[in-house]
Design an enzyme around this catalytic site. Structure first.
Site, PDB file in Angstrom:
ATOM      1  N   HIS A 129       1.797  -3.529  16.611  1.00 55.69           N
ATOM      2  CA  HIS A 129       2.272  -4.859  16.254  1.00 55.69           C
ATOM      3  C   HIS A 129       1.409  -5.944  16.911  1.00 55.69           C
ATOM      4  O   HIS A 129       0.948  -5.804  18.052  1.00 55.69           O
ATOM      5  CB  HIS A 129       3.721  -5.056  16.705  1.00 55.69           C
ATOM      6  CG  HIS A 129       4.730  -4.498  15.757  1.00 55.69           C
ATOM      7  ND1 HIS A 129       4.739  -4.784  14.409  1.00 55.69           N
ATOM      8  CD2 HIS A 129       5.797  -3.659  15.982  1.00 55.69           C
ATOM      9  CE1 HIS A 129       5.747  -4.156  13.830  1.00 55.69           C
ATOM     10  NE2 HIS A 129       6.400  -3.457  14.751  1.00 55.69           N
ATOM     11  N   CYS A 185      -1.172  -7.393  12.927  1.00 55.63           N
ATOM     12  CA  CYS A 185      -0.923  -8.699  12.311  1.00 55.63           C
ATOM     13  C   CYS A 185      -1.512  -9.817  13.171  1.00 55.63           C
ATOM     14  O   CYS A 185      -1.660  -9.677  14.386  1.00 55.63           O
ATOM     15  CB  CYS A 185       0.576  -8.925  12.145  1.00 55.63           C
ATOM     16  SG  CYS A 185       1.402  -7.713  11.096  1.00 55.63           S
TER      17      CYS A 185
END
Length: 345
Positions: A129, A185
């Site tokens: 993440h 991301c």
């Protein structure tokens, strides 16, 4: 309209139109790019690699493909390059020192760069993440810091891009090469490197999202007109429209000037990222396996041609994902490096 021939060559024709359109729009834009000028050093010493993959088992936002990404990237690199040492942090291991906690990741950064000297090559691959939070020191054009999310981020906190740069990049000696592959991301500036590249190898002064949107729409229209893949054409059209509506990032601002002044590196630091700072990177399912789309694109592009230069590698990664995913892989560096050399680590 153009029959079988048009359909067969739709992608190639659309890509050429996109390239020509981009060059015309860029040439008419005031100071949107500048040429890279600094020479990339040669790798003559040791190669050391760090691989970090986090699936966040049992947590909200659990991912599926990050540990697979580490295995796939590590297998590809070790089979094609001579890597002398490597360290793997994944959240499926039993050894507490190999769990990708905040403390262990920062310690691994220190291990990776310890004793590095001119001619050495360092490799860092991260799949997990990424996030963004408000910037408080004025070095981000969009006002946001990017973050890495360790497995224990809910208790220990995230790792800001400022800290990634400070611990991993700052002070690396001249002649050392650090190659970072960031499949997460909001990753375009996760190493806080000041120089972002366009697909023709120039350095970006102004982020021209509008130009990129127009180029993408031209390609989508060409694919539809020539009878190519309609699904891919419509997806490209939607991506182009989003870029067109997004507008520009801000250009030659005080934040950009501060980043160049404070984040320029002595070492040859090069980053490939899975997406722009404003985008997310896909945790995908490709060929029967959970995998990060960016890690897959990198391996696929290099498998087809191991000797392509950095700029063409970026182009090919984007082409592999185009029409299937909205993310746009990016490339940045700590110096104004000329990257027309074959990719190597």
């Amino acid at each position: 309209m153009f029959g079988k021939v048009g359909k067969q060559y739709a992608d190639q024709i659309a890509s050429q139109l996109e390239s020509c359109c981009g060059k015309v729009l860029t040439s008419n834009a005031p100071q949107s790019t500048e040429q890279a000028t600094e020479k990339l050093g040669k790798v003559t010493g040791n190669r050391r690699a760090l691989f970090v993959g986090i699936n966040y088992f049992g947590q909200k936002g659990e991912l599926r493909g990050c540990i697979n990404d580490v295995k796939n990237i590590m297998n590809f690199l070790t089979n094609n390059y001579d890597i002398d040492e490597f360290l793997v942090l994944t959240d499926d291991q039993k050894d507490p020192k190999c769990i990708p906690t905040r403390a262990n990741i920062l310690n691994a950064f220190r291990w990776l760069r310890e004793g590095a000297k001119a001619g050495d090559s360092l490799i860092f691959h991260y799949s997990g993440h990424g996030g963004s939070v408000k910037d408080h020191d004025g070095d981000e054009e969009d006002g946001m810091d990017e973050t890495l999310c360790p497995v224990d981020y809910q208790k220990a906190g995230v790792i800001l891009d400022d800290e990634v740069h400070e611990v991993l990049c700052r002070g690396l000696p001249s002649g050392v090469r650090l190659t970072a592959i960031m499949d997460c991301c909001h990753s375009e500036s996760i190493l806080d490197l000041p120089h972002v590249y366009t697909v023709d190898g120039n350095l970006q002064i102004v982020e021209t999202s509008k130009t990129e949107g127009i180029v993408t729409l031209v390609g989508a229209g060409a694919r539809l007109l020539l009878g190519g893949d309609k699904k891919k054409a419509f997806a490209s059209g939607m991506q182009g429209a989003k870029l067109l509506m997004k507008g520009d990032k801000g250009g030659n601002s005080a934040a950009k000037e501060k980043a160049i002044k404070t984040r320029t590196t002595e070492a040859d630091v090069i980053q490939f990222s899975g997406c722009k700072d404003s985008q997310t990177s896909a945790d995908a399912h490709i060929n029967g396996q959970a995998t990060g789309a960016m890690s897959y694109a990198l391996i696929t592009a290099l498998t087809k041609n191991k000797n392509q230069d950095y700029t063409h590698l970026l182009q090919n990664m984007r082409q592999i994902l185009k029409g299937k995913y909205t993310q746009v892989p990016c490339m940045s560096a700590g110096r104004k490096l000329v990257l027309d050399h074959p990719f190597t680590i």
